[in-house]
Design a protein around this motif. Structure first.
Motif, PDB file in Angstrom:
ATOM      1  N   ARG A 619       0.714  -1.096   0.078  1.00 51.12           N
ATOM      2  CA  ARG A 619       0.043  -0.087   0.045  1.00 51.12           C
ATOM      3  C   ARG A 619       0.986   1.287   0.201  1.00 51.12           C
ATOM      4  O   ARG A 619       0.631   2.197  -0.766  1.00 51.12           O
ATOM      5  N   GLU A 620       1.917   1.118   0.855  1.00 52.19           N
ATOM      6  CA  GLU A 620       2.577   2.359   0.869  1.00 52.19           C
ATOM      7  C   GLU A 620       3.606   2.514  -0.223  1.00 52.19           C
ATOM      8  O   GLU A 620       3.681   3.781  -0.797  1.00 52.19           O
ATOM      9  N   LEU A 621       3.706   1.669  -1.159  1.00 53.95           N
ATOM     10  CA  LEU A 621       4.730   1.520  -2.165  1.00 53.95           C
ATOM     11  C   LEU A 621       3.833   2.182  -3.458  1.00 53.95           C
ATOM     12  O   LEU A 621       4.096   3.127  -4.126  1.00 53.95           O
ATOM     13  N   ARG A 622       2.478   1.918  -3.445  1.00 53.85           N
ATOM     14  CA  ARG A 622       1.579   2.491  -4.279  1.00 53.85           C
ATOM     15  C   ARG A 622       1.355   4.008  -4.000  1.00 53.85           C
ATOM     16  O   ARG A 622       1.498   4.681  -4.984  1.00 53.85           O
ATOM     17  N   VAL A 670       9.245  -7.011  -2.256  1.00 50.50           N
ATOM     18  CA  VAL A 670       7.894  -6.784  -2.089  1.00 50.50           C
ATOM     19  C   VAL A 670       7.352  -6.408  -3.493  1.00 50.50           C
ATOM     20  O   VAL A 670       6.493  -6.667  -3.861  1.00 50.50           O
ATOM     21  N   ALA A 671       7.827  -5.350  -4.253  1.00 46.99           N
ATOM     22  CA  ALA A 671       7.415  -4.789  -5.285  1.00 46.99           C
ATOM     23  C   ALA A 671       7.536  -5.793  -6.538  1.00 46.99           C
ATOM     24  O   ALA A 671       6.603  -5.984  -7.483  1.00 46.99           O
ATOM     25  N   GLU A 672       8.882  -6.993  -6.349  1.00 46.52           N
ATOM     26  CA  GLU A 672       8.664  -7.873  -7.551  1.00 46.52           C
ATOM     27  C   GLU A 672       7.329  -8.883  -7.180  1.00 46.52           C
ATOM     28  O   GLU A 672       6.960  -9.451  -7.939  1.00 46.52           O
ATOM     29  N   VAL A 678       6.995  -3.583 -12.180  1.00 48.19           N
ATOM     30  CA  VAL A 678       6.764  -2.892 -13.520  1.00 48.19           C
ATOM     31  C   VAL A 678       6.597  -1.443 -13.365  1.00 48.19           C
ATOM     32  O   VAL A 678       7.142  -0.713 -14.312  1.00 48.19           O
ATOM     33  N   ALA A 679       5.763  -1.005 -12.383  1.00 46.42           N
ATOM     34  CA  ALA A 679       5.690   0.561 -12.486  1.00 46.42           C
ATOM     35  C   ALA A 679       6.750   1.336 -11.948  1.00 46.42           C
ATOM     36  O   ALA A 679       7.280   2.261 -12.392  1.00 46.42           O
ATOM     37  N   VAL A 680       7.405   0.682 -10.752  1.00 41.58           N
ATOM     38  CA  VAL A 680       8.709   1.296 -10.189  1.00 41.58           C
ATOM     39  C   VAL A 680       9.843   1.494 -11.262  1.00 41.58           C
ATOM     40  O   VAL A 680      10.519   2.180 -11.463  1.00 41.58           O
ATOM     41  N   GLY A 681       9.896   0.076 -12.233  1.00 38.97           N
ATOM     42  CA  GLY A 681      10.832   0.196 -13.050  1.00 38.97           C
ATOM     43  C   GLY A 681      10.819   1.037 -14.048  1.00 38.97           C
ATOM     44  O   GLY A 681      11.765   1.869 -14.811  1.00 38.97           O
ATOM     45  N   SER A 710      13.903  -5.501 -14.353  1.00 35.79           N
ATOM     46  CA  SER A 710      13.455  -6.849 -13.826  1.00 35.79           C
ATOM     47  C   SER A 710      12.770  -7.745 -14.606  1.00 35.79           C
ATOM     48  O   SER A 710      12.517  -7.345 -15.788  1.00 35.79           O
ATOM     49  N   GLY A 711      12.905  -9.162 -14.562  1.00 36.01           N
ATOM     50  CA  GLY A 711      12.112  -9.873 -15.525  1.00 36.01           C
ATOM     51  C   GLY A 711      10.866  -9.807 -15.415  1.00 36.01           C
ATOM     52  O   GLY A 711      10.152 -10.014 -16.491  1.00 36.01           O
ATOM     53  N   ARG A 712       9.998  -8.976 -14.669  1.00 38.87           N
ATOM     54  CA  ARG A 712       8.501  -8.770 -14.683  1.00 38.87           C
ATOM     55  C   ARG A 712       8.310  -7.717 -15.860  1.00 38.87           C
ATOM     56  O   ARG A 712       7.219  -7.633 -16.509  1.00 38.87           O
ATOM     57  N   GLN A 713       9.416  -6.865 -15.913  1.00 41.54           N
ATOM     58  CA  GLN A 713       9.053  -5.744 -16.715  1.00 41.54           C
ATOM     59  C   GLN A 713       9.160  -6.507 -18.432  1.00 41.54           C
ATOM     60  O   GLN A 713       8.527  -5.925 -19.259  1.00 41.54           O
ATOM     61  N   PHE A 714       9.978  -7.625 -18.481  1.00 40.22           N
ATOM     62  CA  PHE A 714      10.000  -8.237 -19.890  1.00 40.22           C
ATOM     63  C   PHE A 714       8.620  -8.945 -19.849  1.00 40.22           C
ATOM     64  O   PHE A 714       7.973  -8.996 -21.193  1.00 40.22           O
ATOM     65  N   GLU A 715       8.161  -9.603 -18.980  1.00 43.44           N
ATOM     66  CA  GLU A 715       6.840 -10.115 -19.162  1.00 43.44           C
ATOM     67  C   GLU A 715       5.560  -9.300 -19.408  1.00 43.44           C
ATOM     68  O   GLU A 715       4.881  -9.782 -19.868  1.00 43.44           O
ATOM     69  N   ARG A 716       5.347  -8.375 -18.418  1.00 42.97           N
ATOM     70  CA  ARG A 716       4.198  -7.481 -18.250  1.00 42.97           C
ATOM     71  C   ARG A 716       4.401  -6.037 -18.559  1.00 42.97           C
ATOM     72  O   ARG A 716       3.309  -5.321 -18.595  1.00 42.97           O
ATOM     73  N   GLY A 717       5.734  -5.640 -18.597  1.00 37.17           N
ATOM     74  CA  GLY A 717       5.736  -4.008 -18.693  1.00 37.17           C
ATOM     75  C   GLY A 717       6.013  -3.467 -19.879  1.00 37.17           C
ATOM     76  O   GLY A 717       6.115  -2.220 -20.227  1.00 37.17           O
ATOM     77  N   ASN A 718       6.067  -4.431 -20.785  1.00 42.03           N
ATOM     78  CA  ASN A 718       6.090  -3.718 -22.588  1.00 42.03           C
ATOM     79  C   ASN A 718       7.280  -2.878 -22.300  1.00 42.03           C
ATOM     80  O   ASN A 718       7.300  -1.760 -22.752  1.00 42.03           O
ATOM     81  N   LEU A 719       8.607  -3.658 -22.184  1.00 45.10           N
ATOM     82  CA  LEU A 719       9.861  -3.003 -21.746  1.00 45.10           C
ATOM     83  C   LEU A 719      10.145  -1.819 -23.035  1.00 45.10           C
ATOM     84  O   LEU A 719      10.634  -0.948 -22.777  1.00 45.10           O
TER      85      LEU A 719
END
Length: 871
Positions: A619-622, A670-672, A678-681, A710-719
């Motif tokens: 919640r705090e990260l958001r 936690v972000a991972e 994705v948003a942080v990156g 991050s690997g999540r940025q490749f998967e879902r972030g449309n890097l």
């Protein structure tokens, strides 16, 4: 009514009374002195007028409708008479007896009896007229006025049925003619003026009949014709009377019918159809003619032709036929089944769609009871109910082969001569029901394994938790996640991965009772709902059995496949009494089991604390993203040969409003795990590009900035799209940005090569972080657009003291040089580490030996103070 009239006829006459004096009451002797003679005379008159039982029924039906209106009609007659001063003088003294007598008189006229009692009443009608001093012409005037009122009311009754109106008028006019004739025979108006008045009255009635009347002599010369015939066919009396009929009127076969009638000695020939031409010859009218040869010894053979124009009837029939054809065309092309039933529930119409729907030809369906096709008692009750409301309901239809199917029935009723008919519009609901069942299955079951899905399991769990039975008071929820499932997908393909999930679902179902529920939550996660499990120990025994079963090898396409699972347990009511809470706690326990590795774990309160902390940090990260609490620090990257700064790594920090500066290792995991990385990156990439742009605007030569991806940025972030947008918005060239990717991402993420090629096309370089710390094939180094290898700090720390680490580091530098790749070492903190790396041929270093990560103003100042600080 007959008994009442007979009773009145037997009562003695009274000069003055408050009671009504019926028109059949008087002081004259009984006029009918020979019953046998009058029966024959009445039969002859009725036969001549063609007065049939159908006329009696028609008049009787009229009597039921018009009898209540008689007082109102008589009131109108009285008002009419009193509007004439001279004629109305007789009324004040005897108006009420007259009114009631007139009501009784005309009720007898439309009763349709026409028997001897009727004859007696009519023959004696003159005597009460004398009592009330009513002159003949007033009587006839009242008669005509009353008939006008009757005809007007009949027009209202039959406004939508013109043919029935004509038939009823014909029957009424027959009764009127009989009545007038009997009155004439009674002698009431036999004196000169009276006889003339009655004669004129009869002529007036005949002249205005709706049917055409033509009287022909034996030579077929026209003796007379009424107004209806003249006006309808466009003749004048001058052009017609005294001339041969066929010289003026053209109707093929007319003469032949009369000749045949004369030859055969017939008195009546009826309902003969002709086509009769108008006087102007413009068109022909279809007509129906009845020929009557009245007995007239003094005048010889004469023929009365009663001509009914069928033009309107033909038009109505044509319209009806047209409407019928339209209905048939519409019904036969309709998608819905249309069935028409008679008042007895028998099918009288069955359209083409009904044939297809029931698999039954209409030749077999028509005449059958509708319940043979729609065996629904409730529907049949609606068909037979007196309440004729339209309804729409679902029912069961039965095909010719006996199979049943769902059908929607729209039922309505209408009335015609046959009675109430029913229309059923049918729609086959089979496909819709199948679709609804399919939708219901898709909403509640997993399409791959056929197991219940998460939503279905939650519904069942809520029902169990709300149940009051003793068995539902305890139970367990097991949350299972397969380990290394992604490796199966990557190595054997997704088809094999799907087949493995199906087999796992089958094996899990075999491990539990039939009343238990095994659901697929999504991906490689399954949930087991075990009702009646008493405690956590019992749940753990079941869980261990399940883990053992999953650990046994699966054979997929003849290839043995091995997987393990981690399983979390939550029991009720101990761990919660709502489905949401139990699912969350079972999931939390599964995460802990996964950390331990291939085991099961029951929920513990401390798990909840840790989960709550993670949720709180999420919640705090958001909020930090929304409020702009993140900042970038920059650590210089120095070229060993020249000791010049050639770049910097952009490192994120969280400027927490309460905790101060928070390092990445405290919030990046936690972000991972939550996907916020994705948003942080994306923010890091955008901010790095903006910083390069700001340096350029300030006149500071831009540095190459390295950002961690991050690997999540490749998967879902449309890097690639994120980088392209950041470069375009900041106006920065891609050569000033470097993406740092961990070696594990390159190995595990199948989409990485495509993404890296897109980055390279924009001028963005890629370096591999933590190189050498994992087990992998090095072949990807030749396939991917890699620019630099980063030697992990774990190697640099022990480099001076551990020969094995030095050997590995040497291998990495040598490999990089052989492949034309640059190398950089991180975590360099001592001169000794720096010198060894220099001797090994490493290209760049970063670490506290030169500078820790610095905020942007400090980094710029540090760089300016260094000799040769420019790149």
């Amino acid at each position: 009514m007959k008994r009442f009239l007979r009773k009145q006829a037997r009562r003695p006459a009274r000069a003055e009374s408050d009671e009504p004096m019926p028109m059949n009451e008087g002081s004259a002797p009984d006029i009918i002195d020979s019953r046998e003679a009058w029966e024959e005379e009445l039969r002859a008159r009725l036969e001549f007028l063609n007065f049939t039982d159908e006329d009696r029924s028609c008049l009787n039906a009229l009597h039921q409708t018009l009898a209540p209106l008689q007082p109102t009609l008589v009131d109108d007659v009285v008002r009419y008479l009193t509007s004439f001063d001279r004629e109305g003088r007789f009324l004040p003294a005897g108006i009420e007896p007259f009114k009631l007598a007139f009501v009784s008189h005309f009720e007898g006229l439309i009763s349709g009896s026409c028997d001897l009692d009727f004859v007696r009443t009519r023959l004696k009608a003159a005597f009460p007229l004398e009592k009330i001093r009513m002159s003949p012409h007033l009587y006839l005037g009242a008669y005509v006025r009353h008939l006008s009122g009757l005809l007007q009311e009949m027009g209202k009754i039959f406004q939508d049925r013109p043919m029935d109106l004509v038939a009823s008028m014909r029957s009424l006019l027959k009764a009127v003619i009989l009545d007038v004739g009997l009155t004439l025979d009674g002698g009431a108006f036999s004196a000169g003026p009276t006889h003339r008045i009655l004669k004129d009255f009869g002529a007036e009635l005949l002249w205005n009949l709706p049917d055409g009347l033509i009287l022909l002599s034996s030579s077929l010369t026209v003796l007379s014709a009424n107004a209806s015939f003249l006006s309808r066919f466009g003749f004048s009396e001058r052009s017609l009377l005294g001339r041969p009929f066929d010289a003026s009127v053209h109707a093929d076969g007319f003469r032949e019918e009369i000749d045949a009638m004369r030859t055969n000695g017939e008195k009546l020939r009826e309902n003969i159809l002709f086509s009769m031409e108008r006087a102007d010859g413009e068109r022909r009218h279809p007509v129906r003619v009845t020929f009557v040869a009245p007995h007239s010894p003094c005048r010889g053979f004469e023929v009365l032709a009663i001509v009914r124009d069928l033009t309107e009837e033909a038009r109505i029939r044509a319209e009806a036929d047209s409407l019928h054809r339209r209905f048939i065309n519409l019904a036969e092309t309709a998608i819905s089944g249309i069935v028409l039933t008679d008042p007895f529930g028998k099918i009288v119409y069955f359209n083409a769609s009904s044939e297809r729907m029931f698999g039954l030809p209409r030749s077999r369906a028509e005449g059958q009871p509708v319940e043979s096709l729609l065996p629904d008692p409730a529907l049949l009750s609606f068909l037979q109910a007196e309440d004729r409301r339209a309804i729409v309901r679902e029912a069961r239809g039965r095909r010719s082969d006996g199979t049943e199917f769902p059908v929607e029935v729209s039922l309505s009723h209408f009335e015609d001569e046959a009675g109430f008919l029913s229309t059923l519009v049918l729609r086959d609901l089979s496909e819709r029901k199948e679709f609804e069942e399919q939708i219901l299955r898709l909403a509640n079951f997993d399409s791959l394994t056929g197991l219940p899905n998460r939503a279905h399991l939650v519904t069942r769990l809520n029902r169990i938790l709300g149940h009051s039975s003793r068995r539902s008071r305890t139970g367990a929820l097991l949350y299972l996640d397969l380990d290394r499932f992604k490796g199966v997908n990557d190595s054997l393909g997704h088809d094999c991965g799907d087949a493995l999930l199906v087999e796992v679902g089958k094996r899990l179902s075999e491990c539990v009772r039939k009343e238990d529920t095994v659901a697929r939550s999504g991906g490689d996660e399954f949930i087991l709902l075990l009702e009646g499990v008493g405690n956590k120990k019992e749940a753990e025994r079941i869980a261990e059995k399940i883990l053992d079963e999953v650990a046994r090898p699966f054979e997929i396409d003849r290839v043995p496949v091995f997987v393990n699972a981690s399983l979390g347990i939550a029991v009720w009511p101990e761990d919660g009494e709502t489905s949401d809470l139990l699912l969350r706690r079972a999931d939390t326990a599964m995460c802990r089991a996964k950390e331990i590795g291939n085991t099961c774990a029951t929920y513990a309160p401390e798990d909840g604390v840790r989960t709550n902390r993670m949720y709180e940090m999420e919640r705090e990260l958001r909020q930090a993203l929304e409020k702009g609490e993140f900042v970038l620090f920059y650590q210089p990257q120095v070229e060993i040969a020249t000791k010049r700064v050639v770049g910097a790594e952009a490192l994120i920090r969280w400027n927490h409003p309460a905790k101060g500066l928070v390092l990445p290792d405290q919030f990046i995991p936690v972000a991972e795990s939550t996907g916020l990385i994705v948003a942080v990156g994306a923010w890091v990439i955008q901010e790095a590009c903006r910083q390069i742009g700001r340096w350029k605007e300030a006149g500071i030569p831009p540095f190459r900035l390295t950002v961690n991806v991050s690997g999540r940025q490749f998967e879902r972030g449309n890097l690639a799209e994120t980088v392209r947008t950041a470069l375009e918005d900041s106006g920065v060239e891609g050569r000033f940005l470097e993406a740092e990717v961990t070696e594990s991402v390159l190995i595990k993420r199948t989409m990485t090569p495509r993404e890296l090629q897109e980055l390279a096309s924009m001028g963005v370089r890629t370096s591999i972080d933590d190189f050498g710390t994992g087990y992998s094939s090095l072949s990807y180094l030749t396939r991917l657009p890699i620019y630099k290898l980063k030697i992990d700090r774990s190697f640099v720390t022990t480099l001076p003291s551990d020969p094995h680490v030095r050997a590995i580091t040497t291998a990495i530098v040598t490999l990089g040089s052989a492949l034309g790749l640059r190398t950089i070492a991180e975590g360099v903190e001592t001169p000794e580490q720096f010198e060894i790396l220099k001797d090994l041929g490493c290209h760049e270093v970063q670490g506290y030996f030169f500078s820790p990560p610095l905020p942007e103003p400090d980094f710029v100042k540090w760089n300016e103070e260094r000799d040769g600080g420019s790149p």
